[in-house]
Enzyme design. Structure first.
Site, mmCIF file in Angstrom:
data_model
loop_
_atom_site.group_PDB
_atom_site.id
_atom_site.type_symbol
_atom_site.label_atom_id
_atom_site.label_comp_id
_atom_site.label_asym_id
_atom_site.label_seq_id
_atom_site.Cartn_x
_atom_site.Cartn_y
_atom_site.Cartn_z
ATOM 1 N N LYS B 95 0.870 -1.176 0.000
ATOM 2 C CA LYS B 95 0.000 0.000 0.000
ATOM 3 C C LYS B 95 0.905 1.224 0.000
ATOM 4 O O LYS B 95 1.726 1.397 0.898
ATOM 5 C CB LYS B 95 -0.891 -0.007 1.244
ATOM 6 N N GLY B 156 -7.401 8.987 10.811
ATOM 7 C CA GLY B 156 -7.545 9.047 12.266
ATOM 8 C C GLY B 156 -8.640 9.979 12.751
ATOM 9 O O GLY B 156 -8.944 10.025 13.928
ATOM 10 N N ALA B 182 -9.240 5.460 5.369
ATOM 11 C CA ALA B 182 -8.987 6.619 6.238
ATOM 12 C C ALA B 182 -10.224 7.473 6.482
ATOM 13 O O ALA B 182 -10.947 7.835 5.553
ATOM 14 C CB ALA B 182 -7.879 7.510 5.679
ATOM 15 N N GLY B 183 -10.425 7.771 7.741
ATOM 16 C CA GLY B 183 -11.467 8.710 8.141
ATOM 17 C C GLY B 183 -12.786 8.087 8.534
ATOM 18 O O GLY B 183 -13.651 8.750 9.096
ATOM 19 N N ASN B 204 -8.864 1.487 10.706
ATOM 20 C CA ASN B 204 -7.893 1.170 11.745
ATOM 21 C C ASN B 204 -8.271 1.854 13.059
ATOM 22 O O ASN B 204 -8.758 1.223 13.994
ATOM 23 C CB ASN B 204 -6.487 1.608 11.299
ATOM 24 N N THR B 205 -8.127 3.191 13.080
ATOM 25 C CA THR B 205 -8.342 3.944 14.319
ATOM 26 C C THR B 205 -9.696 3.649 14.952
ATOM 27 O O THR B 205 -9.794 3.479 16.168
ATOM 28 C CB THR B 205 -8.232 5.455 14.030
#
Lengths: 403, 255
Positions: B95, B156, B182-183, B204-205
């Site tokens: 990635k 994040g 993301a986000g 992830n976060t």
């Protein structure tokens, strides 16, 4: 001999005498010092001077805490006395931001002092050139022994430190030490005297990625009464060190004021603003903060610091975190274990472990040269890892790849 | 019924939930992967590079590793990190993350295209993290990308589908899997992205920092499956304003 003179003990009367002597202009560069445009420094100083924390209200603090993206004015409000009753809310917000940007990770490192010779006369510092301490400088063999001993503890990040003596620890010497450090560690940082951008570029080639320079205080008037002689006396050369480091290709830079030397709210404001302005100018730069405050050291009874208690220290740390949520924040070994254990994950993202500030004390057990200051948390790597896990966090040895 | 699968670099997957491995208590990664039913897990090469506490030891076997190049500031650095990943035994998936901005961590599309070209040529299955820009997505496709990974919001931030309209354009125009990365902060947002027709969602976060990591991983799994099914079912249309008579006046024309 020059060396012997450095090691002589100064009485208080003699310090008084030095203070009365005519001193050089701290704004005047010395020969060989690179001058870069002073835009960032000028803005930091003028905004710090204009910052009136008594004018901040509780409403300013509330507004700041509701914002996603804080302005320097909001940051000023969080550092003001008006924010003290909001410390719990600030801590919650700080914790949320830390989790968003760093999750459970807490980074571990240790400092390695390779030389404690110093050419500066800074009246609050244990290493200052007039203090009668044992001076020592490690040979490359000695450096390698120390590096091996530290690497054996499992650490993968190291911060190489020297006293500020170009004569005794020149750039080539530091470079050789850093090349060795790169062999044993994934991440190498330095905390040495400020230098020119081409010298930073050279050290970057030797494997260094991170440069830490403590400004101590941004108040020029105070600065010049504390830094009596030596190159450190040159105020603008020190303030602009981080920018020169970035110009030299370093990945990240760290900032700190020694809280308590002068008005800590103004100094913390200037520190944050300095980092913020440089990040705007160099968006790729990784930013981090340290929060040292004055602790007992040899011969420092000439200064009477403004008190920075743990409450104020935590306020400053939370303000840094909320203002620049993406910045790293290192918690000093000068703080007690109980404080350190609770601020990781809350505002701090990096913690030192297995610290010894004496020269040559990692491998031999006994130092050849004396410590710069007393540490308050002497726990080894394993003990710190355990403490990190106890907080529900994860100790991380390395989150870095040198390219 | 035929299983709903998707392919990436010649590999076939059934799970459409890609899990990130950063920001975790390492012991919880395995549980998160299991609850999420994830078949692909990303990891930062800079974390895998650690000798003492390698994150690799905590990732269940049989899961496809997707090393990322976080830490790279330009194409050349991304290439070096990708090669390091290969040397570490992370396989051929990579990635690409090229980030020149430490505040928002927004990807640099230009450098990402350059890195994609270089790495695709070296035989990597290149999955570029990008800002959802149609021209950049076309350039990535032409450079040999295996998919495109547009961000929903700053990494994040948990802010959800801030770039919704632009991701929709990529879904409509780019014939590669579009993976929202993301986000994404909540399962409902992941579900919405899947309803739009994206191939997969990466998070992830949102999971790593949840109060109960296992539960949140499971919640995402269900939301992503629900969104996918809704997409396959073809959602009913939504009117901008006003109602719509169920027996329209012109209905007689069809009599």
């Amino acid at each position: 001999m020059e060396e012997q003179k450095e090691n002589q003990f100064l009485t208080e009367d003699e310090i008084e005498k030095y203070l009365r002597m005519e001193r050089t202009d701290p704004m005047e560069y010395m020969e060989g010092m690179e001058q870069i445009p002073s835009g960032v420094m000028d803005e930091v100083i003028s905004r710090m001077e204009a910052y009136d924390y008594h004018a901040c209200t509780e409403d300013d603090v509330r507004r700041a805490l509701l914002k996603d993206n804080l302005s320097p004015e909001d940051f000023g409000a969080l550092l003001s006395p008006a924010a003290e009753p909001f410390l719990e809310q600030m801590a919650r917000r700080a914790k949320e931001e830390t989790a968003k940007h760093f999750g459970s990770s807490v980074y571990l490192f240790t400092p390695l002092y390779i030389s404690n010779y110093c050419e500066n006369f800074c009246i609050y510092c244990g290493f200052n050139c007039h203090n009668r301490i044992r001076r020592a400088k490690l040979t490359m063999d000695g450096v390698e022994k120390e590096l091996k001993a530290i690497a054996a503890t499992g650490l993968e990040e190291i911060l190489i430190l020297t006293g500020e003596s170009r004569g005794m620890s020149d750039v080539a010497y530091i470079g050789e030490a850093c090349k060795l450090a790169k062999k044993y560690f994934k991440m190498v940082g330095i905390e040495v005297y400020p230098m020119n951008s081409d010298e930073y570029a050279y050290l970057h080639k030797c494997g260094v990625d991170y440069v830490t320079v403590f400004q101590e205080t941004y108040n020029l008037k105070k600065y010049e009464t504390l830094h009596i002689s030596g190159h450190k006396r040159v105020f603008p050369y020190r303030v602009n060190a981080q920018e020169r480091a970035l110009m030299g290709g370093m990945r990240g830079v760290a900032f700190a004021a020694l809280l308590g030397l002068d008005d800590f709210r103004k100094d913390a404001f200037a520190t944050g603003l300095h980092a913020w302005l440089l990040q705007r100018k160099y968006p790729r730069a990784e930013i981090s903060f340290s929060c040292p405050r004055l602790r007992p050291i040899i011969n420092n009874d000439k200064i009477n610091p403004q008190d920075v208690h743990e409450t104020q220290l935590l306020q400053v740390m939370c303000a840094y975190r909320i203002f620049m949520p993406y910045a790293g924040l290192t918690i000093s070994t000068r703080e007690r274990a109980g404080f350190r254990d609770h601020v990781i994950g809350l505002a701090a993202t990096k913690i030192s472990a297995g610290v010894s500030t004496g020269i040559g004390s990692h491998a031999e057990g006994e130092a050849q040269g004396d410590d710069q200051f007393e540490i308050a948390d002497g726990r080894n790597v394993e003990e710190v890892c355990r403490a990190v896990r106890k907080q529900g966090l994860e100790p991380v040895m390395n989150d870095y790849v040198y390219v | 019924m035929k299983t709903d699968t998707w392919t990436l670099g010649g590999h076939e997957f059934t799970s459409r939930f890609i899990l990130g491995s950063g920001k975790y208590n390492l012991e919880l990664i395995r549980a998160a992967v299991e609850e999420a039913g994830a078949q692909i897990i990303t990891l930062a090469v800079r974390r895998a590079n650690s000798e003492t506490a390698s994150i690799l030891d905590y990732i269940p076997k049989g899961v496809t590793l997707l090393p990322n190049t976080s830490g790279a500031r330009n194409a050349e650095e991304a290439v070096r990190i990708a090669r390091l990943a290969r040397e570490l035994g992370c396989g051929d998936f990579v990635k690409i993350e090229v980030i020149n901005d430490s505040k928002y961590l927004l990807p640099d599309n230009y450098e990402t295209v350059r890195a994609t070209e270089l790495l695709a040529r070296e035989g990597f299955v290149v999955m570029p993290y990008m800002y959802p820009d149609l021209n950049a997505a076309r350039a990535l496709r032409d450079a040999g990308a295996a998919c495109v990974m547009p961000l929903a919001a700053p990494i994040g931030s948990n802010k959800g589908l801030c770039t919704r309209e632009f991701i929709q354009i990529l879904v409509d125009e780019i014939d590669l899997p579009v993976i929202v990365d993301a986000g994404i902060g909540r399962p409902s947002q992941a579900c919405e992205a899947m309803e739009m027709g994206v191939a997969a969602v990466m998070s992830n976060t949102a999971v790593a920092t949840a109060g109960d990591i296992r539960k949140m991983a499971g919640a995402f799994k269900k939301a992503i499956e629900a969104g996918r099914e809704a997409y396959l079912a073809g959602p009913g249309r939504v009117l901008e304003k006003g109602g719509d008579a169920s027996s329209p006046l012109t209905g007689f024309l069809r009599d």
